[in-house]
Motif scaffolding. Sequence first.
Motif, PDB file in Angstrom:
ATOM      1  N   ASP A 199       0.836  -1.194   0.000  1.00 18.26           N
ATOM      2  CA  ASP A 199       0.000   0.000   0.000  1.00 18.26           C
ATOM      3  C   ASP A 199       0.872   1.245   0.000  1.00 18.26           C
ATOM      4  O   ASP A 199       1.822   1.355   0.766  1.00 18.26           O
ATOM      5  N   SER A 200       0.555   2.203  -0.866  1.00 19.92           N
ATOM      6  CA  SER A 200       1.344   3.426  -0.949  1.00 19.92           C
ATOM      7  C   SER A 200       0.831   4.517  -0.016  1.00 19.92           C
ATOM      8  O   SER A 200       1.347   5.623  -0.003  1.00 19.92           O
ATOM      9  N   THR A 201      -0.196   4.237   0.790  1.00 22.90           N
ATOM     10  CA  THR A 201      -0.733   5.211   1.723  1.00 22.90           C
ATOM     11  C   THR A 201       0.330   5.563   2.756  1.00 22.90           C
ATOM     12  O   THR A 201       0.974   4.678   3.315  1.00 22.90           O
ATOM     13  N   LEU A 258       1.061   7.049   9.381  1.00 24.41           N
ATOM     14  CA  LEU A 258       1.192   8.107  10.371  1.00 24.41           C
ATOM     15  C   LEU A 258       2.025   7.638  11.556  1.00 24.41           C
ATOM     16  O   LEU A 258       2.001   6.461  11.930  1.00 24.41           O
ATOM     17  N   SER A 259       2.738   8.567  12.172  1.00 25.17           N
ATOM     18  CA  SER A 259       3.463   8.256  13.400  1.00 25.17           C
ATOM     19  C   SER A 259       2.456   8.164  14.539  1.00 25.17           C
ATOM     20  O   SER A 259       1.306   8.598  14.419  1.00 25.17           O
ATOM     21  N   THR A 260       2.882   7.634  15.652  1.00 28.32           N
ATOM     22  CA  THR A 260       2.015   7.529  16.817  1.00 28.32           C
ATOM     23  C   THR A 260       1.516   8.908  17.233  1.00 28.32           C
ATOM     24  O   THR A 260       0.326   9.087  17.518  1.00 28.32           O
ATOM     25  N   ASN A 261       2.415   9.890  17.267  1.00 25.95           N
ATOM     26  CA  ASN A 261       2.017  11.248  17.660  1.00 25.95           C
ATOM     27  C   ASN A 261       1.006  11.831  16.681  1.00 25.95           C
ATOM     28  O   ASN A 261       0.050  12.497  17.100  1.00 25.95           O
ATOM     29  N   GLU A 262       1.191  11.595  15.386  1.00 26.41           N
ATOM     30  CA  GLU A 262       0.243  12.107  14.393  1.00 26.41           C
ATOM     31  C   GLU A 262      -1.139  11.479  14.564  1.00 26.41           C
ATOM     32  O   GLU A 262      -2.159  12.162  14.445  1.00 26.41           O
ATOM     33  N   ILE A 263      -1.172  10.185  14.844  1.00 23.02           N
ATOM     34  CA  ILE A 263      -2.454   9.501  15.069  1.00 23.02           C
ATOM     35  C   ILE A 263      -3.161  10.119  16.268  1.00 23.02           C
ATOM     36  O   ILE A 263      -4.347  10.460  16.206  1.00 23.02           O
ATOM     37  N   VAL A 302      -9.195   8.909  11.297  1.00 21.31           N
ATOM     38  CA  VAL A 302      -7.943   8.289  10.869  1.00 21.31           C
ATOM     39  C   VAL A 302      -8.298   6.938  10.268  1.00 21.31           C
ATOM     40  O   VAL A 302      -8.919   6.100  10.911  1.00 21.31           O
ATOM     41  N   SER A 303      -7.889   6.736   9.044  1.00 20.31           N
ATOM     42  CA  SER A 303      -8.134   5.466   8.370  1.00 20.31           C
ATOM     43  C   SER A 303      -7.150   4.413   8.886  1.00 20.31           C
ATOM     44  O   SER A 303      -5.973   4.706   9.120  1.00 20.31           O
ATOM     45  N   GLU A 304      -7.627   3.194   9.026  1.00 22.07           N
ATOM     46  CA  GLU A 304      -6.733   2.110   9.442  1.00 22.07           C
ATOM     47  C   GLU A 304      -5.614   1.894   8.425  1.00 22.07           C
ATOM     48  O   GLU A 304      -4.566   1.365   8.756  1.00 22.07           O
ATOM     49  N   MET A 305      -5.836   2.323   7.203  1.00 17.00           N
ATOM     50  CA  MET A 305      -4.813   2.203   6.162  1.00 17.00           C
ATOM     51  C   MET A 305      -3.628   3.128   6.447  1.00 17.00           C
ATOM     52  O   MET A 305      -2.546   2.949   5.901  1.00 17.00           O
TER      53      MET A 305
END
Length: 152
Positions: A2-4, A7-12, A22-25
């Motif tokens: 997947d090219s998605t 996100l980092s933990t902080n971004e999530i 926030v998409s699980e992807m």
Amino acid sequence: MDSTQKLSTNEILEKLEADEEVSEMQIDFPDTKTLRSDIYRDISERFSSQFQCAQECHISPSFLNEFLNSNKHMRRDKLLCLCIGLEYDIAKTRAALRRGRVADLYPRDARDYLILNALRLHTSLDELNEQLLARGFDPLYEEDTKRKDSKN
């Protein structure tokens, strides 16, 4: 693959706290299967056998085998012993902890700080254990006195 963008933990956390979806992807969930195969590969490259690795990492050979075969979960200290025995650096150790679904190393925790420095300096597992005990912290592994007694 997947090219998605993952996100980092902080971004999530920032997105969730801002009530954004926030998409699980976008999340790179820990994968214990990958961890086990990576550790198996690294053991094969560094040691002549799993038994030798287990002995040097102060882990029961049968437990290591069961972990590698997905029959057992490895607790944080045992996984740290394995990472140090495999001569992982800080980044690789932290990734292994995340993939193993155990607590990451926290540099503001005095015990974890000693462990991080040991990883940075490539300190041996036995030397790190002595440092932890000398500072009054729980060791990463307990000495097996029965095994020592049977050798003498």
